[in-house]
Write a protein that holds these residues in place. Structure first.
Motif, PDB file in Angstrom:
ATOM      1  N   GLU A 170       1.103   4.311  -2.749  1.00 53.53           N
ATOM      2  CA  GLU A 170       0.891   5.714  -2.386  1.00 53.53           C
ATOM      3  C   GLU A 170       2.110   6.581  -2.655  1.00 53.53           C
ATOM      4  O   GLU A 170       2.026   7.807  -2.562  1.00 53.53           O
ATOM      5  CB  GLU A 170       0.521   5.796  -0.895  1.00 53.53           C
ATOM      6  CG  GLU A 170      -0.820   5.148  -0.563  1.00 53.53           C
ATOM      7  CD  GLU A 170      -1.065   5.085   0.935  1.00 53.53           C
ATOM      8  OE1 GLU A 170      -0.088   5.376   1.687  1.00 53.53           O
ATOM      9  OE2 GLU A 170      -2.189   4.766   1.344  1.00 53.53           O
ATOM     10  N   ARG A 178       0.819  -1.202   0.000  1.00 51.99           N
ATOM     11  CA  ARG A 178       0.000   0.000   0.000  1.00 51.99           C
ATOM     12  C   ARG A 178       0.859   1.261   0.000  1.00 51.99           C
ATOM     13  O   ARG A 178       0.588   2.224  -0.723  1.00 51.99           O
ATOM     14  CB  ARG A 178      -0.914  -0.002   1.233  1.00 51.99           C
ATOM     15  CG  ARG A 178      -1.888   1.188   1.267  1.00 51.99           C
ATOM     16  CD  ARG A 178      -2.777   1.184   2.496  1.00 51.99           C
ATOM     17  NE  ARG A 178      -1.999   1.304   3.730  1.00 51.99           N
ATOM     18  CZ  ARG A 178      -1.721   0.289   4.543  1.00 51.99           C
ATOM     19  NH1 ARG A 178      -2.158  -0.938   4.261  1.00 51.99           N
ATOM     20  NH2 ARG A 178      -1.017   0.467   5.652  1.00 51.99           N
ATOM     21  N   ARG A 179       1.925   1.272   0.810  1.00 52.78           N
ATOM     22  CA  ARG A 179       2.808   2.440   0.847  1.00 52.78           C
ATOM     23  C   ARG A 179       3.523   2.642  -0.491  1.00 52.78           C
ATOM     24  O   ARG A 179       3.771   3.772  -0.926  1.00 52.78           O
ATOM     25  CB  ARG A 179       3.820   2.295   1.975  1.00 52.78           C
ATOM     26  CG  ARG A 179       3.223   2.525   3.368  1.00 52.78           C
ATOM     27  CD  ARG A 179       4.331   2.642   4.400  1.00 52.78           C
ATOM     28  NE  ARG A 179       5.027   1.368   4.548  1.00 52.78           N
ATOM     29  CZ  ARG A 179       6.305   1.236   4.866  1.00 52.78           C
ATOM     30  NH1 ARG A 179       7.051   2.327   5.027  1.00 52.78           N
ATOM     31  NH2 ARG A 179       6.850   0.047   5.010  1.00 52.78           N
TER      32      ARG A 179
END
Length: 273
Positions: free
Chosen positions: A18, A14-15
């Protein structure tokens, strides 16, 4: 455990999506994604559609962006705007083949000047920027002509920029070649004013005659002037004595005046056809 036996944690994936993942985790994550189709599918499913679309747009922009050459990079570092540097770098006479040809011509002229008569070098050097100007603009000689005509820049300004580039390169090379003529002293610099005057006269005639014909007529006129006055003055020909240099300076000033008054004529592309 090999790359096929483990997958990226959800938080790390997820990071990465992002854009907040930092090295060294970023490097290992990208290396794993390159080898793991399953994690790539997870990343695509987890990423927001807007983020994915923006990523593709950035990728397309990077792939389509032109790669600047050494001349363009040098001009940008010197403070020239990127779009102007790109148009200047496309000038045919800034290519290595032209520069090598100019350097070879000057070397041969300097050799003949030492073996025969100094007037050989003084007569040849001013013709080089004239030839460079003829090859810097016009649909017959410039492969980037159609691009430059529609570029968001005035044709006259582009022409002047390219002429400055031509004069700068030929002046530097000619000045270096004069080092091979130590016996002439300051007379070896007698080519500079003729080069400037002939270039300005070529530009002045270019609006009416086109780049090639203007350069040919000015070049022929210069050859006739030099050969018809051989034996006059310490330079071997009257254009290279003080009076001749003054006359050439006045001719250059006249060419600059005519050029300034006719600058609007250069904004019509048919003038160069």
């Amino acid at each position: 455990m090999t790359a096929a036996e483990w997958h990226l944690p959800d938080g790390e994936l997820r990071r990465y999506g992002e854009g907040t993942l930092v090295p060294p985790e970023l490097w290992s994550t990208e290396a794993h994604l390159a080898a793991c189709a399953y994690c790539r599918e997870r990343l695509a499913a987890a990423a927001e559609p807007q983020m994915t679309a923006a990523g593709w747009v950035r990728l397309d922009a990077e792939l389509d962006a032109p790669v600047p050459g050494p001349v363009e990079r040098l001009l940008v570092r010197a403070g020239v705007a990127e779009h102007t540097a790109r148009l200047l770098a496309a000038t045919p006479v800034l290519r290595l083949s032209w520069l090598v040809a100019v350097a070879s011509t000057l070397a041969l002229a300097a050799l003949l000047a030492n073996l025969a008569d100094p007037v050989v070098f003084l007569a040849v050097a001013p013709l080089l920027p004239v030839g460079g100007v003829a090859l810097s603009f016009g649909h017959r000689v410039d492969p980037t002509y159609e691009i430059t005509v529609v570029a968001p820049i005035h044709t006259f300004r582009l022409l002047l920029l390219r002429c400055v580039a031509v004069l700068s390169t030929t002046t530097v090379l000619s000045a270096a070649a004069t080092l091979a003529l130590p016996d002439l002293g300051l007379t070896a610099l007698g080519w500079f004013l003729p080069a400037l005057a002939l270039t300005l006269l070529t530009l002045a005639f270019m609006a009416r005659l086109g780049p090639v014909l203007a350069a040919v007529l000015v070049g022929l006129g210069w050859v006739v002037l030099v050969t018809s006055t051989l034996g006059a003055g310490s330079g071997g020909s009257s254009p290279f004595v003080p009076v001749g240099q003054l006359a050439l300076a006045l001719a250059g000033a006249l060419g600059a005046l005519v050029l300034a008054r006719m600058h609007r004529a250069f904004e019509t592309p048919r003038r160069f056809r």
